[in-house]
Scaffold this active site. Sequence first.
Site, PDB file in Angstrom:
ATOM      1  N   CYS A  57       0.823  -1.208   0.000  1.00 30.68           N
ATOM      2  CA  CYS A  57       0.000   0.000   0.000  1.00 30.68           C
ATOM      3  C   CYS A  57       0.861   1.264   0.000  1.00 30.68           C
ATOM      4  O   CYS A  57       1.725   1.423   0.871  1.00 30.68           O
ATOM      5  CB  CYS A  57      -0.895  -0.020   1.243  1.00 30.68           C
ATOM      6  SG  CYS A  57      -1.729   1.542   1.577  1.00 30.68           S
ATOM      7  N   THR A 124      -8.387   0.007   7.106  1.00 30.35           N
ATOM      8  CA  THR A 124      -7.304   0.556   6.305  1.00 30.35           C
ATOM      9  C   THR A 124      -5.944   0.419   6.982  1.00 30.35           C
ATOM     10  O   THR A 124      -5.833   0.295   8.199  1.00 30.35           O
ATOM     11  CB  THR A 124      -7.551   2.049   6.012  1.00 30.35           C
ATOM     12  OG1 THR A 124      -7.531   2.792   7.239  1.00 30.35           O
ATOM     13  CG2 THR A 124      -8.899   2.255   5.331  1.00 30.35           C
ATOM     14  N   VAL A 125      -4.905   0.471   6.150  1.00 30.28           N
ATOM     15  CA  VAL A 125      -3.520   0.594   6.604  1.00 30.28           C
ATOM     16  C   VAL A 125      -2.962   1.894   6.007  1.00 30.28           C
ATOM     17  O   VAL A 125      -3.416   2.321   4.945  1.00 30.28           O
ATOM     18  CB  VAL A 125      -2.667  -0.618   6.145  1.00 30.28           C
ATOM     19  CG1 VAL A 125      -3.073  -1.873   6.871  1.00 30.28           C
ATOM     20  CG2 VAL A 125      -2.717  -0.832   4.633  1.00 30.28           C
ATOM     21  N   TYR A 188      -5.273   7.042  -8.951  1.00 28.13           N
ATOM     22  CA  TYR A 188      -6.503   6.314  -8.642  1.00 28.13           C
ATOM     23  C   TYR A 188      -7.694   6.923  -9.386  1.00 28.13           C
ATOM     24  O   TYR A 188      -8.600   6.210  -9.816  1.00 28.13           O
ATOM     25  CB  TYR A 188      -6.766   6.334  -7.130  1.00 28.13           C
ATOM     26  CG  TYR A 188      -5.857   5.423  -6.345  1.00 28.13           C
ATOM     27  CD1 TYR A 188      -6.250   4.129  -6.037  1.00 28.13           C
ATOM     28  CD2 TYR A 188      -4.606   5.847  -5.930  1.00 28.13           C
ATOM     29  CE1 TYR A 188      -5.421   3.284  -5.312  1.00 28.13           C
ATOM     30  CE2 TYR A 188      -3.766   5.011  -5.216  1.00 28.13           C
ATOM     31  CZ  TYR A 188      -4.172   3.732  -4.909  1.00 28.13           C
ATOM     32  OH  TYR A 188      -3.342   2.894  -4.206  1.00 28.13           O
TER      33      TYR A 188
END
Length: 325
Positions: A57, A124-125, A188
């Site tokens: 990520c 999430t991370v 994204y």
Amino acid sequence: MTEEAEHGSGGVYSVEGKEFNRDSRYITTRIVAAPRPGTDDRPVEAGRYRLIAAYACPWANRAIIVRDLLGLGDVISMGNPGPTHDADSWTFDLDPGGVDPVLGIHKLKDAYLKRFPDYPRGITVPAIVEEATGEVVTNDFAQITEDLFFEWRGFHRADAPDLWPAGLRDEMEQVMWRVYTEVNNGVYRCGFAGSQEAYDDAYDRLFTALDWLEERLGRSRYLMGEAITEADIRLFTTLVRFDPVYHGHFKCNRSKLTELPNLWGYARDLFQTPGFGNNVRFDQIKAHYYVVHRDINPLGIIPKGPDLSGWETPHGRGSSGNKTQ
């Protein structure tokens, strides 16, 4: 109508009205040297917290790099989920038995639910978890790295870099905001565009910003001058994923990183700096995007290329940008 695209990498995001949107609501708890009265701040304390960060990520990769650069490895432990989380949560499938060896959990979601039984958003991370209670403390990726610098100063290694130089902070905030909106998030926006019009707009915005960065990096070695700052870390984690993933998978294909001389030299300069390249896992990066994003890559086939050996080649960067000292 909202179609969920993915959760886990820096927030939940969706295609809403054909345009990509990121849910940027995070847990607001902070870990600080002097907790503020009336808040749920937690105190800075060596050995109390565990950083959960997947190498795959880009948002988590920032925290991994900052922790390393500041010498906090013996102060804040780290757990690393695997790259291909399921629809429910990031999972510890790289650890023996699929269990984090410190927290004793299979899924990061368990730490979220331990503190918030009805947690409504994506798991999430990066996330910081309190080891003794097993509860998530925060998942605010931008605040995490800022606090690692400002709040954990008492534990920094003696020669830790000044990632937030006082005289440059106002300009740096502006640079980082443009990098975030147009580049970090811009790739994204291209990849998850829900219409040709939304994609075209995202593509143009992305490459306008990359051309601006290419020009800026022709004048100085790093984004803010001759020393590495937080701004460089934030840009690096997108650049290192650009050719392996974003160029093809997200259709960011006007130019490869290797075709932008200043950005390519700059990215290699950082990659070859301790704390950066040693915290990059290209295999995990590719597995995450190509396997998890089945809406874009339905068969989950991971491409063999591109050739990544160029990251170790001489970068030619010096004190005057693209000219060797």
